[in-house]
Design a protein around this motif. Structure first.
Motif, PDB file in Angstrom:
ATOM      1  N   GLY A  12      25.692  31.169  25.410  1.00  0.00           N
ATOM      2  CA  GLY A  12      25.425  32.578  25.117  1.00  0.00           C
ATOM      3  C   GLY A  12      27.029  32.947  23.644  1.00  0.00           C
ATOM      4  O   GLY A  12      27.170  32.001  23.432  1.00  0.00           O
ATOM      5  N   ALA A  13      26.642  33.494  23.736  1.00  0.00           N
ATOM      6  CA  ALA A  13      27.842  34.553  22.615  1.00  0.00           C
ATOM      7  C   ALA A  13      28.832  34.226  23.557  1.00  0.00           C
ATOM      8  O   ALA A  13      30.502  33.951  22.350  1.00  0.00           O
ATOM      9  CB  ALA A  13      27.871  36.258  22.952  1.00  0.00           C
ATOM     10  N   GLY A  14      29.532  34.323  24.460  1.00  0.00           N
ATOM     11  CA  GLY A  14      31.007  33.866  24.999  1.00  0.00           C
ATOM     12  C   GLY A  14      31.087  32.623  25.170  1.00  0.00           C
ATOM     13  O   GLY A  14      31.869  32.280  24.500  1.00  0.00           O
ATOM     14  N   ASP A  15      30.472  31.602  25.374  1.00  0.00           N
ATOM     15  CA  ASP A  15      30.070  30.235  24.859  1.00  0.00           C
ATOM     16  C   ASP A  15      30.691  30.161  24.005  1.00  0.00           C
ATOM     17  O   ASP A  15      31.439  29.140  23.054  1.00  0.00           O
ATOM     18  CB  ASP A  15      29.204  29.675  25.454  1.00  0.00           C
ATOM     19  N   VAL A  16      30.305  30.543  21.954  1.00  0.00           N
ATOM     20  CA  VAL A  16      30.096  30.474  21.215  1.00  0.00           C
ATOM     21  C   VAL A  16      31.322  30.873  20.931  1.00  0.00           C
ATOM     22  O   VAL A  16      32.442  29.763  19.744  1.00  0.00           O
ATOM     23  CB  VAL A  16      28.804  31.420  20.355  1.00  0.00           C
ATOM     24  N   VAL A  17      32.212  31.831  21.619  1.00  0.00           N
ATOM     25  CA  VAL A  17      33.421  32.700  21.068  1.00  0.00           C
ATOM     26  C   VAL A  17      34.455  31.452  21.596  1.00  0.00           C
ATOM     27  O   VAL A  17      35.376  31.287  21.128  1.00  0.00           O
ATOM     28  CB  VAL A  17      33.734  33.480  21.764  1.00  0.00           C
ATOM     29  N   LEU A  18      34.598  30.581  22.551  1.00  0.00           N
ATOM     30  CA  LEU A  18      35.162  29.731  23.820  1.00  0.00           C
ATOM     31  C   LEU A  18      35.733  28.248  23.155  1.00  0.00           C
ATOM     32  O   LEU A  18      36.114  27.639  22.866  1.00  0.00           O
ATOM     33  CB  LEU A  18      34.606  29.192  24.730  1.00  0.00           C
ATOM     34  N   ALA A  19      33.939  27.572  21.835  1.00  0.00           N
ATOM     35  CA  ALA A  19      33.702  26.935  20.704  1.00  0.00           C
ATOM     36  C   ALA A  19      34.953  27.504  19.448  1.00  0.00           C
ATOM     37  O   ALA A  19      35.006  26.583  18.903  1.00  0.00           O
ATOM     38  CB  ALA A  19      32.422  26.647  21.003  1.00  0.00           C
ATOM     39  N   GLY A  20      35.242  28.663  19.474  1.00  0.00           N
ATOM     40  CA  GLY A  20      35.891  28.839  17.956  1.00  0.00           C
ATOM     41  C   GLY A  20      37.310  27.841  17.670  1.00  0.00           C
ATOM     42  O   GLY A  20      36.729  27.670  16.518  1.00  0.00           O
ATOM     43  N   PRO A  21      37.663  27.621  18.435  1.00  0.00           N
ATOM     44  CA  PRO A  21      38.858  26.921  18.083  1.00  0.00           C
ATOM     45  C   PRO A  21      38.747  25.228  17.725  1.00  0.00           C
ATOM     46  O   PRO A  21      38.905  24.449  16.213  1.00  0.00           O
ATOM     47  CB  PRO A  21      39.866  26.172  19.258  1.00  0.00           C
TER      48      PRO A  21
END
Length: 355
Positions: A12-21
């Protein structure tokens, strides 16, 4: 010389944002050109991440829910698409309950010569760099730190000056959406979530909107195109209803201007963290808060983290009445907002408190 790096995060979108670093770590390598492979729910978020050159989208039958059927044409198609990019290596990012191995098989068939992932299962020839959860990888890491650890095993580290917080590209201006609220303090209520087990009751959100408005903090209600009925019910005649009126980038802009966000464990919480907005987190313990709570941003965590549904990963609450969230009164949320945001003390309204 260009180093073509594929980073994979299929949910999901939240998981992708959390992968940002982790994405920024890969992008910081000399000559690196990062492509992000996402599922349909995460592709828009992938486009918001600094360091991403392009986003590829694919609905994985072992991640997407409800799962699409497995078909030879679909599998052949994604292998051909990946092979056409001639990636030099891939980093497969997964949560603790996911295996990288089905994805790694496709990447290997696409000719990617070096693949990194975290797997409790024997990977055979599917992974070139393997982290063993519980041994090489601590069990209870926040998701951004888990992703960074996997990227580090592949040889990617954050550049100097990058503190590893969540981040997104500069959001667009959203003044026309906000109207008279533009430039003023406001709270955002985001009542939706992908699964019922993570949703606070709509009526609780509606009462919270009234409490906040009476306390002098205007309210904006946000949600996706399929949540317009929900957001309209929550907003009533008290709040500005933006349900279905923002894409993900515009939602980020609305959150960036907010004084606080009230939300469950869903992608909007991580978008808020990425723009530094404090969060009141209505967090159902079906997944561990230590992994998915708002990351490195001021927040108040509400919800019984020792409830019987703890760690069940249930999509529908297995406990009648969904008590871990329904027992959180709107007045508690108002108190949590006050801990994060300077607000005037409202005149008491006993009818509001007992409705």
């Amino acid at each position: 010389m260009t180093r073509r790096v594929l980073v994979v995060r299929l949910d999901g979108a939240g998981d992708v944002v959390l992968a940002g670093p982790a994405v920024r770590a890969a992008a910081a390598a000399p000559g690196a050109e990062v492509t992000l492979l996402c599922g349909p729910d995460g592709a828009a978020a992938g486009g918001l991440l600094p360091g991403v050159r392009r986003v590829l989208e694919w609905a994985s039958p072992w991640v997407v829910a409800p799962a699409p059927p497995v078909s030879t044409p679909d599998v052949d198609g994604i292998i051909a698409r990946l092979a056409a990019h001639a990636f030099d290596e891939a980093v497969v990012l997964t949560s603790f309950h996911q295996s990288p191995l089905p994805t790694a098989l496709l990447l290997r068939l696409a000719g990617i010569p070096r693949i990194t992932g975290a797997s409790v299962d024997y990977p055979g020839s599917l992974l070139d760099v393997r982290l063993r959860p519980g041994e090489d990888l601590p069990e209870d890491l926040p998701e951004p730190e888990r992703a960074l650890a996997i990227a580090a095993a592949a040889g990617f580290g954050l550049p100097p000056g990058d503190d590893g917080r969540l981040a997104v590209r500069r959001p667009p201006a959203v003044g026309p959406l906000l109207g008279s609220l533009s430039g003023r303090p406001y709270a955002v209520l985001h009542p939706g979530a992908a699964v019922p087990a993570r949703r606070w009751p709509a009526e609780h959100h509606r009462r919270t909107a009234r409490l906040l408005a009476r306390a002098g903090l205007p309210v904006v209600v946000t949600g996706g195109t399929g949540e317009r009925e929900l957001t309209a019910a929550v907003a009533g005649d008290t709040a500005l209803d933006l349900g279905g009126r923002t894409d993900l980038a515009q939602l980020t802009g609305v959150l960036a201007g907010a004084a606080v966000l009230v939300v469950g464990n869903t992608g909007a919480a991580h978008l808020a963290a990425a723009v530094g907005t404090p969060v009141v987190s209505l967090f159902a313990p079906v997944v561990p808060a230590v992994r998915w709570r708002p990351y490195r941003v001021p927040h108040v965590l509400l919800g019984d983290q020792d409830a019987p549904c703890r760690g069940s990963r249930a999509r529908i609450c297995p406990v009648p009445g969904h008590p871990c969230l329904t027992r959180i009164a709107p007045e508690r949320v108002l108190s949590a907002v006050r801990r994060l945001v300077a607000m005037p003390v409202p005149v008491g309204d006993p009818q509001e408190g007992s409705s």
